[in-house]
Design a protein around this motif. Structure first.
Motif, short mmCIF file in Angstrom:
data_model
loop_
_atom_site.label_atom_id
_atom_site.label_comp_id
_atom_site.label_asym_id
_atom_site.label_seq_id
_atom_site.Cartn_x
_atom_site.Cartn_y
_atom_site.Cartn_z
N LYS A 244 1.01 -1.21 0.12
CA LYS A 244 0.05 -0.16 0.03
C LYS A 244 0.91 1.18 -0.03
CE LYS A 244 -4.00 -2.29 2.13
NZ LYS A 244 -3.60 -3.51 2.50
N GLU A 245 0.85 1.98 1.21
CA GLU A 245 1.46 3.40 1.16
C GLU A 245 3.19 2.97 1.26
OE1 GLU A 245 -0.87 2.80 3.15
OE2 GLU A 245 -2.78 4.28 2.61
N GLY A 246 3.39 1.76 1.69
CA GLY A 246 4.84 1.44 1.65
C GLY A 246 5.46 1.48 0.45
N LYS A 247 4.76 1.05 -0.74
CA LYS A 247 5.37 0.62 -2.04
C LYS A 247 5.83 1.86 -2.62
CE LYS A 247 3.23 -3.77 -3.20
NZ LYS A 247 2.97 -4.61 -4.32
N PRO A 248 5.36 2.95 -2.74
CA PRO A 248 6.11 4.21 -3.15
C PRO A 248 7.45 4.50 -2.28
CG PRO A 248 3.97 4.75 -3.19
CD PRO A 248 3.93 3.61 -2.46
N VAL A 249 7.13 4.30 -0.96
CA VAL A 249 8.32 4.49 -0.07
C VAL A 249 9.47 3.31 -0.37
CG1 VAL A 249 9.16 4.42 2.35
CG2 VAL A 249 6.89 5.52 1.72
N GLY A 250 9.20 2.40 -0.55
CA GLY A 250 10.06 1.37 -0.99
C GLY A 250 10.79 1.78 -2.18
N ILE A 251 9.92 2.02 -3.22
CA ILE A 251 10.71 2.28 -4.66
C ILE A 251 11.44 3.72 -4.48
CG2 ILE A 251 9.87 3.60 -6.75
CD1 ILE A 251 7.34 2.03 -6.72
N ASN A 252 11.14 4.47 -3.80
CA ASN A 252 12.15 5.68 -3.47
C ASN A 252 13.28 5.38 -2.84
OD1 ASN A 252 12.43 8.62 -3.57
ND2 ASN A 252 12.49 8.22 -1.26
N SER A 253 13.23 4.37 -1.74
CA SER A 253 14.40 3.91 -1.08
C SER A 253 15.37 2.98 -1.96
CB SER A 253 13.96 3.15 -0.07
OG SER A 253 15.09 2.27 0.71
N HIS A 254 14.83 2.08 -2.78
CA HIS A 254 15.64 1.25 -3.44
C HIS A 254 15.68 1.77 -4.79
CE1 HIS A 254 15.63 -2.57 -0.85
NE2 HIS A 254 14.75 -1.98 -0.54
N ASP A 267 -5.58 -3.88 -4.31
CA ASP A 267 -5.54 -2.62 -3.60
C ASP A 267 -4.23 -2.20 -3.14
OD1 ASP A 267 -7.74 -1.82 -5.01
OD2 ASP A 267 -9.08 -2.18 -3.09
N GLY A 268 -3.44 -3.31 -2.82
CA GLY A 268 -2.01 -3.09 -2.15
C GLY A 268 -1.22 -2.61 -3.10
N ASP A 269 -1.66 -2.29 -4.26
CA ASP A 269 -0.82 -1.89 -5.50
C ASP A 269 -1.07 -0.32 -5.76
OD1 ASP A 269 0.79 -4.39 -5.63
OD2 ASP A 269 -0.86 -5.20 -6.76
N PHE A 270 -2.24 -0.09 -5.41
CA PHE A 270 -2.98 1.08 -5.61
C PHE A 270 -1.94 2.61 -5.74
CE2 PHE A 270 -5.60 5.05 -5.57
CZ PHE A 270 -6.69 4.66 -6.17
N GLN A 271 -1.24 2.74 -4.55
CA GLN A 271 -0.31 3.53 -4.36
C GLN A 271 0.87 3.51 -5.18
OE1 GLN A 271 -1.87 2.01 -1.75
NE2 GLN A 271 -2.91 3.65 -0.50
N MET A 272 1.04 2.37 -5.52
CA MET A 272 2.36 2.33 -6.33
C MET A 272 1.79 2.64 -7.86
SD MET A 272 4.57 -1.08 -7.60
CE MET A 272 3.18 -2.02 -8.17
N LEU A 273 0.72 2.41 -8.55
CA LEU A 273 0.17 3.02 -9.63
C LEU A 273 0.00 4.51 -9.68
CD1 LEU A 273 -0.26 -0.31 -10.24
CD2 LEU A 273 -2.14 0.46 -11.65
#
Lengths: 336, 336
Positions: A244-254, A267-273
């Motif tokens: 969820k909200e962690g995906k953009p954070v993980g993308i930014n971090s990695h 919906d766990g992918d919503f924020q990534m999209l």
């Protein structure tokens, strides 16, 4: 001016261009379909169009190769996630395997529920119970020991309904899509709620995605020197939840830059999209919709696993593509 | 058997092989030196030998391309770190720039010390003081705003003693080494105690290292939707310190496999070299020793910045190469 001759010349030129080997994937004048397991339709065409636009230097939507980052959820997007997340099936197998060393588990929840096959008691244990199972089975060893445990499990474990190795429960159309994007200069990443070290041992051989391009949930690790040998030890403590909200954070971090294409199924992918498609220029957001109860599983709004509701509600308005597995995929698994 | 003829034939063959264009970097029969800013000596030769061994398919030490991971510390290894870490100079400039919005800083430590240029009071503030300065200047904005702030600072700020842009304070021999390793199929990563988002805006143009191959210290970020726009907001809270024992942890988290070569300059890099060189097969550990007080700075055991003591004591026994900037580097900065 002799118009018919001009037209004839143009037609000849068009024919020559169409047959030019440099414009085609083979020498016969007919382009090879890079996505043969996808039915021809809007979803496939949207993907092909997007890739054409961002890779054509003459296009206003051209994107430099270094910026062609594509992120993929794993469970339900690249491989199946029913009847339970495969990592949870791994956890159950590990509890059973470790049980002889833990006689107390016979009477202690949530371990008792796993050993008794008691679904109700397991459900009652909720997220804290799942976390307890995860820590008991995923921590307390070195990173290299854990990698070996995962690899051995994948070598021997079989999917409960298909009897296939879990690494064969991957979607053929998505394997083709990964190859197609990489052939067009994209760097492909996994961004999954699953455990980062549960995925890394096999993503390179199965998806062509190396460990350094895998982002996932993690537990804390510490560096220690044991008998002169440096090791990384896995602690029973969550470090990061890549959902969820962690995906953009993980993308930014990695990754450190915003993807231009993102692929998910829940919906766990919503924020990534959302994060991906809010960027400037051409963007691609794709949701895989599990609509095929015959060849795979059919589920969305009411499912406990891979719930997809908000994504379906907002996909149209956000310009995201919803891929119907039933209608858009000619083949689902490589062995179909 | 006519021995002289055999020897003559062998000599001729050797000559032919030596002159074969495929064996050389140019067409004249003389191999191009891939490391022209390195003096010929043991350090340079050890690096060349290592690369030859791991890239030759016939060598018992051959390493597949995917496994050729090389990690580099940044401060003091790829660019200078005197008279103070450049990120700390950035922090000082930011405090001064933000001071008009914070009248309370005129009387509040450690901000007062920065504004007064009071080194003694700043030193007295210690690590908690530095952390407070870092949080006040590195958090509270979105990731994209921070990237812009860093880029603007690098465009305008100048090194206090050389007057050069900080991105010119990089070591020419290390730039050549990065290129040389990449030309031999290595994937090069930065693994630095510095802030990951302080480095990413410029590592690609300066070192040829893309953001996704930069590992560093980080603060926490959260995903938010502001007026319909998704953003990542930087919080004033440490997330991860990528130094000492943290370096192998950061490597495992971001790269997911053990490097085969690691380059550092201080005891903050000790565990990274220890972790790297403890792996099986050929391994390379290199410490850059700041020995040139004329062309750069000379410091090691007693320095507050880039302290190198244990590394010097144990390098020999561990088979690590110590590079003397004074003796091994013909040129230090690109503009020398």
């Amino acid at each position: 001016m002799n118009i018919p001759k001009t037209i004839a010349a143009m037609l000849a030129l068009t024919f020559l261009l169409a047959c030019s080997p440099s414009d085609n994937g083979n020498q016969t004048g007919v382009a090879t379909d890079p996505l043969p397991s996808w039915n021809n339709g809007d979803a496939k065409q949207s993907i092909l169009d997007f890739v054409a636009r961002v890779t054509d230097p003459a296009s206003p939507d051209f994107v430099a190769e270094a910026e062609r980052i594509a992120t993929f959820d794993n469970d339900g997007t690249l491989w199946a996630e029913q009847p339970l997340y495969f990592q949870f099936l791994f956890t159950i197998d590990r509890v059973k395997e470790l049980a002889p060393e833990h006689p107390e588990w016979k009477t202690q929840q949530p371990f008792k529920a796993v050993l008794d096959g008691d679904q109700e008691a397991l459900a009652a244990a909720g997220v804290p119970g799942l976390l307890e199972l995860a820590m008991a089975t995923h921590a307390g060893m070195t990173t290299e020991e854990f990698e070996r445990i995962v690899s051995e499990w994948l070598d021997t474990a079989r999917h409960p309904t298909t009897g296939r190795p879990f690494t064969e429960m991957v979607y053929q159309p998505m394997l083709e899509l990964l190859d197609y994007l990489r052939a067009n200069g994209f760097k492909t990443f996994i961004v999954s709620g699953g455990g980062i070290e549960f995925m890394r041992p096999w993503t390179e051989s199965v998806y062509g995605i190396p460990p350094e391009q895998v982002v996932g949930s993690s537990i804390k690790t510490v560096f220690e020197v044991r008998d002169g040998e440096p090791v990384l030890v896995r602690l029973p403590e969550m470090n990061f939840i890549d959902d969820k909200e962690g995906k953009p954070v993980g993308i930014n971090s990695h990754i450190g830059r915003r993807p231009i294409a993102a692929f998910g199924n829940s919906d766990g992918d919503f924020q990534m999209l959302e994060w991906t498609t809010a960027g400037d220029g051409a963007r691609l957001g794709v949701l895989v919709h599990h609509t095929d109860g015959d060849r795979e599983w059919a589920y969305d709004r009411e499912s406990h696993i891979g719930r997809l509701a908000r994504g379906l509600d907002e996909a149209d308005a956000r310009g995201w593509i919803v891929v119907s597995m039933k209608d858009d995929w000619r083949r689902i698994f490589p062995w179909n």
